[in-house]
Scaffold this active site. Structure first.
Site, PDB file in Angstrom:
ATOM      1  N   THR A 105     -16.018   5.563  -3.217  1.00 48.29           N
ATOM      2  CA  THR A 105     -16.382   6.669  -4.097  1.00 48.29           C
ATOM      3  C   THR A 105     -15.035   7.560  -4.079  1.00 48.29           C
ATOM      4  O   THR A 105     -14.824   8.447  -5.093  1.00 48.29           O
ATOM      5  CB  THR A 105     -17.340   7.440  -3.179  1.00 48.29           C
ATOM      6  OG1 THR A 105     -16.868   7.788  -1.865  1.00 48.29           O
ATOM      7  CG2 THR A 105     -18.611   6.639  -3.096  1.00 48.29           C
ATOM      8  N   ASP A 164       0.873  -1.132   0.030  1.00 48.80           N
ATOM      9  CA  ASP A 164      -0.074   0.126  -0.072  1.00 48.80           C
ATOM     10  C   ASP A 164       0.765   0.955  -0.066  1.00 48.80           C
ATOM     11  O   ASP A 164       2.181   1.020   0.465  1.00 48.80           O
ATOM     12  CB  ASP A 164      -0.824  -0.153   1.307  1.00 48.80           C
ATOM     13  CG  ASP A 164      -1.693   1.107   1.589  1.00 48.80           C
ATOM     14  OD1 ASP A 164      -2.234   1.529   0.452  1.00 48.80           O
ATOM     15  OD2 ASP A 164      -1.509   1.558   2.746  1.00 48.80           O
TER      16      ASP A 164
HETATM   17  N1  LIG Z   1     -11.008  12.799   3.045  1.00 47.75           N
HETATM   18  C1  LIG Z   1     -11.003  12.442   1.836  1.00 47.75           C
HETATM   19  N2  LIG Z   1     -11.862  13.310   1.290  1.00 47.75           N
HETATM   20  C2  LIG Z   1     -11.822  13.002  -0.146  1.00 47.75           C
HETATM   21  N3  LIG Z   1     -11.032  12.504  -0.922  1.00 47.75           N
HETATM   22  C3  LIG Z   1      -9.980  11.786  -0.525  1.00 47.75           C
HETATM   23  C4  LIG Z   1      -9.939  11.872   1.141  1.00 47.75           C
HETATM   24  N4  LIG Z   1      -8.863  11.358   1.369  1.00 47.75           N
HETATM   25  C5  LIG Z   1      -8.487  10.424   0.346  1.00 47.75           C
HETATM   26  N5  LIG Z   1      -9.125  10.741  -0.783  1.00 47.75           N
HETATM   27  C6  LIG Z   1      -8.973  10.538  -2.290  1.00 47.75           C
HETATM   28  O1  LIG Z   1      -9.167   9.242  -2.141  1.00 47.75           O
HETATM   29  C7  LIG Z   1      -8.028   8.305  -2.717  1.00 47.75           C
HETATM   30  C8  LIG Z   1      -7.943   6.980  -2.163  1.00 47.75           C
HETATM   31  O2  LIG Z   1      -7.606   7.182  -0.836  1.00 47.75           O
HETATM   32  P1  LIG Z   1      -7.244   6.120   0.219  1.00 47.75           P
HETATM   33  O3  LIG Z   1      -6.516   6.652   1.424  1.00 47.75           O
HETATM   34  O4  LIG Z   1      -8.124   5.069   0.187  1.00 47.75           O
HETATM   35  O5  LIG Z   1      -6.083   5.350  -0.553  1.00 47.75           O
HETATM   36  P2  LIG Z   1      -5.484   4.212  -0.624  1.00 47.75           P
HETATM   37  O6  LIG Z   1      -6.304   3.098  -1.498  1.00 47.75           O
HETATM   38  O7  LIG Z   1      -5.531   3.438   0.817  1.00 47.75           O
HETATM   39  O8  LIG Z   1      -4.073   3.934  -1.060  1.00 47.75           O
HETATM   40  P3  LIG Z   1      -2.710   4.454  -0.570  1.00 47.75           P
HETATM   41  O9  LIG Z   1      -2.939   4.297   0.994  1.00 47.75           O
HETATM   42  O10 LIG Z   1      -1.676   3.539  -0.979  1.00 47.75           O
HETATM   43  O11 LIG Z   1      -2.645   5.794  -1.014  1.00 47.75           O
HETATM   44  C9  LIG Z   1      -6.884   9.507  -2.592  1.00 47.75           C
HETATM   45  O12 LIG Z   1      -5.921   9.099  -3.342  1.00 47.75           O
HETATM   46  C10 LIG Z   1      -7.446  10.673  -2.527  1.00 47.75           C
HETATM   47  O13 LIG Z   1      -7.613  11.114  -4.136  1.00 47.75           O
HETATM   48 MG   LIG Z   2      -4.236   3.439   2.598  1.00 50.22          MG
END
Ligand SMILES: Nc1ncnc2c1ncn2[C@@H]1O[C@H](COP(=O)(O)OP(=O)(O)OP(=O)(O)O)[C@@H](O)[C@H]1O
Ligand SMILES: [Mg+2]
Ligand SMILES: [K+]
Length: 698
Positions: free
Chosen positions: A391, A316
């Site tokens: 989303t 990740d």
């Molecule tokens: N609080 C938030 N509000 C809106 N969009 C968000 C928020 N946090 C993250 N995102 C968006 O959602 C995407 C996915 O976030 P997430 O933290 O789920 O990533 P992930 O799948 O865990 O990958 P990684 O941890 O490797 O970055 C982010 O790249 C960002 O564009």
């Molecule tokens: Mg993550």
């Protein structure tokens, strides 16, 4: 493109994430351990325990029958054989007891953290003091600076620094906060600053530390499929030798020299694979233990073995390869949008966003743009939409009909188009620039009455943990492909992937994509390891053959994986793989040695046993053992002593070198196969020289 704020300083990365090579000192091994574990070894003589180890069970039955036989036909030879047969069983039990004993020391240190405390339970807003043992899942408790966290849980309110040294051995405090991937707290750790509210996720007594204790004590240890298969092979060999020994008797009777039962039993014990039978479980326990020394807790022995054969590692990004405290550092309005309008929309969309990203956005807007301090409570009719990994957006629906969203640019654009946006977005350049430097761009948009507009971009910055590139290069040399998977956009992913030096990356991955990627690799015959920290990584961690959750991870991620790295260091997999390989090699080497050993014993003692019947065999008696009784007794003694001699190797493991598997195999067959053939001849001869000095034996 206009840039308003690039001066915001990043919060200093937490020291907890630094990939330091934390190792606990290995337990020492010496004669004292053997003596101290004798009572535990004696307790294991219970046949109900012994039956789980078929080879040693046969030895125990043999020892019991020999004892009865010798009571009836007492002789010095008989009593010596009986004594050494019992030693054989005890030595085998000692190997296991010593291996388990090392875990017990770890367990005692851990148990000290599970002491009873008074918890400050909330019912409504009223605080009640209750013993921590009375806490139930779902209870909310207040913990303030200087107090122990009474049980495992998730922070639901507040931010605090926590001293987790009681379980990690690491003295640097860690940050635990509500909302994000760093919300999990462990019972028995101490809050150092501030006040948090924790929602209990595990009943006291079945929390993380309790499971750790069960693991290191070996109580929860189950035989791995490989161990079961090997046990079946050893049991089959035992049956073959049993038949071989039984069929010897008719020949002996035919030649007028029926062999006493005790001689047949001694011969049987010498021939069945007692060496590996005795050491098999201590090899497995020692592997787990070696992981603990590297601050990794494995909840499955199978995972440790699988680690030895892993060829793909998925990681990740945020919180695993980077520090994971993504902070908002700047706002970039789209052409024709004022910074005030963007900042206002950004604030509204983040008022109820409880993720660390969301809170950092509020901090940025308030500090830099001095917006009126709104709170979510001031907008009672507003409907807040929380962030989800599916989303990739969060936001708010206002009573005046405006709907504001922020999120991953691709998701936001799709939402804006669906909501009636026309024309091309003017934020493309900004998104590209922010992404190219490894930051995470969040696009912000507003929609009302079938019209939608993209207002601008928020830049989230995150910092790569140091030393990644060299360690990924080391994994490559070990033949392991590294793939970074992230929910972030492809450009950010590419920038971080290049900086970190991973072999490949997958961007805009949903939890389902992560899971699918692993299943695909597994279908192609790959053994997959995954490291992650988020709740959205949980399905993938569960599916992977080796699922390593960071210690900073959420409770769900820790639960799903089969290992937890207390140092939260994704490159720890290098050590995990080495330990897994070492375990497989050690087991293979000891099996080879054991079987070669038994074959050699056959040729060493059969001629000596029968030389008085068939003088022709004298020619085969190349060892010139002094007499049939001496030959048999010497072989039994050798058979028992070799177990003790190999306990250190079974605990320490065969030295692992990063060689190609074929070269490794050749090397081991040579050392342990040939060694196993030669050693008994020398050992038995020396013992025979000593034994023949005993009056009545020689
Ligand atoms: N609080 C938030 N509000 C809106 N969009 C968000 C928020 N946090 C993250 N995102 C968006 O959602 C995407 C996915 O976030 P997430 O933290 O789920 O990533 P992930 O799948 O865990 O990958 P990684 O941890 O490797 O970055 C982010 O790249 C960002 O564009
Ligand atoms: Mg993550
Ligand atoms: K044997």
């Amino acid at each position: 493109m206009s840039e308003y704020d690039v001066t915001t300083t990043l919060t200093r990365p937490e020291t907890e994430h630094l990939p330091h090579r934390h190792t606990r000192p290995p337990a020492t091994f010496g004669p004292r351990q053997l003596v101290r574990n004798l009572p535990a070894a004696a307790r294991k003589l219970d046949p109900r325990t012994m039956i789980k180890n078929p080879v040693m069970f046969v030895v125990e039955v043999g020892a019991a029958v020999s004892s009865a036989f010798t009571v009836a036909h007492s002789s010095l030879f008989g009593w010596l054989v009986v004594g050494w047969l019992w030693f054989t069983v005890i030595f085998a039990n000692l190997a296991e007891a010593v291996a388990e004993g090392r875990g017990k020391a770890q367990a005692d240190t851990l148990r000290a953290t599970t002491s009873e405390t008074l918890a400050r339970r909330l019912s409504g807003d009223v605080e009640q003091r209750v013993p921590s043992s009375e806490l139930k899942i779902g209870d909310r408790v207040v913990v303030e600076a200087g107090q122990l966290i009474p049980a495992d849980g998730d922070v639901v309110e507040g931010v605090a620094s926590v001293d987790e040294s009681a379980i990690t051995g690491e003295s640097a405090p860690v940050i635990r906060e509500s909302g994000g991937d760093r919300s999990a707290v462990t019972g028995g750790t101490t809050v150092l600053s501030d006040r948090i509210v924790v929602k209990i996720t595990a009943e006291p007594g079945s929390g993380f530390v309790d499971r750790m204790i069960a693991m290191v004590e070996g109580a929860a240890r189950q035989k791995t499929p490989n161990e079961i298969a090997l046990n079946i092979l050893l049991a089959s060999l035992t049956i073959v030798f049993l038949l071989a020994v039984v069929t010897l008797q008719p020949f002996a009777v035919y030649s007028g020299q029926a062999q006493p039962v005790i001689v047949l039993i001694a011969l049987l014990v010498c021939l069945i694979p007692t060496t590996i039978g005795a050491l098999l479980s201590s090899v497995g326990i020692a592997g787990m233990d070696r992981l603990v020394q590297h601050n990794v807790l494995a909840t499955s022995g199978r995972a440790v073995e699988a680690a030895g054969d892993v060829n793909t590692l998925l990681l990740d990004k945020t919180g695993t390869i980077t520090f994971g405290n993504r902070r908002a550092v700047a706002l970039y309005p789209a052409a024709g949008v004022s910074i005030e309008r963007l900042a206002d929309a950004v604030q509204l969309s983040s008022l109820a966003d409880e993720t660390p990203e969301g809170r950092s956005i509020i901090d940025l807007v308030r500090d830099r743009y001095a917006l009126p301090d709104r709170s979510a409570d001031a907008l009672p009719a507003a409907e807040f939409i929380g962030f989800s990994a599916q989303t990739r957006m969060s936001g708010v629906d206002l009573p005046d009909g405006r709907r504001i969203r922020k999120g991953a640019p691709s998701s936001l654009r799709a939402w804006a188009t669906e909501s009636g946006a026309t024309g091309t977005s003017t934020i493309g350049d900004t998104v590209a620039t922010v992404s190219a430097k490894g930051g995470t761009p969040l696009a912000v948009g507003v929609a009302q009455d079938n019209r939608a507009e993209v207002l601008g971009v928020i830049e989230l910055a995150d910092v790569l943990k140091p030393g990644m590139a060299e360690r990924f290069a080391e994994l490559r040399r070990m033949g392991i492909r590294t793939v970074m998977i992230t929910g972030d956009n492809p450009i950010t992913a590419k920038a971080i992937a290049e900086e970190a030096g991973v072999d490949d990356y997958l961007a805009e991955a949903t939890p389902e994509d992560k899971l699918e990627l692993i299943k695909n690799a597994q279908r192609g015959g790959q053994l997959v390891a995954m490291t992650g920290d988020g709740t959205n990584d949980a399905p993938a961690l569960a599916q992977a053959d080796v699922g390593v959750a960071m210690n900073t991870a959420t409770a769900a991620a820790k639960e799903a994986g089969n290992m937890v790295d207390l140092d939260s260091d994704p490159t720890k997999l290098i050590d995990i793989v080495a330990i897994g390989k070492q375990l497989l090699i050690t087991r293979g080497a000891l099996t080879t040695f054991s079987i070669a050993n038994d074959v050699a014993k056959y040729f060493a003692i059969i001629p000596a046993m029968f030389m008085t019947i068939y003088p022709g065999l004298q020619a085969l008696n190349i060892m010139r053992l002094s007499s049939p009784t001496s030959a048999i007794l010497s072989a039994v003694i050798f058979n028992a002593l070799i177990i003790i001699a190999l306990i250190p190797l079974s605990l320490r493991g065969v030295r692992y070198r990063p060689l190609a598997p074929a070269a490794m195999l050749r090397r081991n067959v040579l050392i342990f196969g040939v060694g196993g053939l030669i050693v008994p001849f020398i050992g038995i001869k020396i013992i025979d020289l000593l034994v023949s000095l005993i009056p009545g034996i020689g």
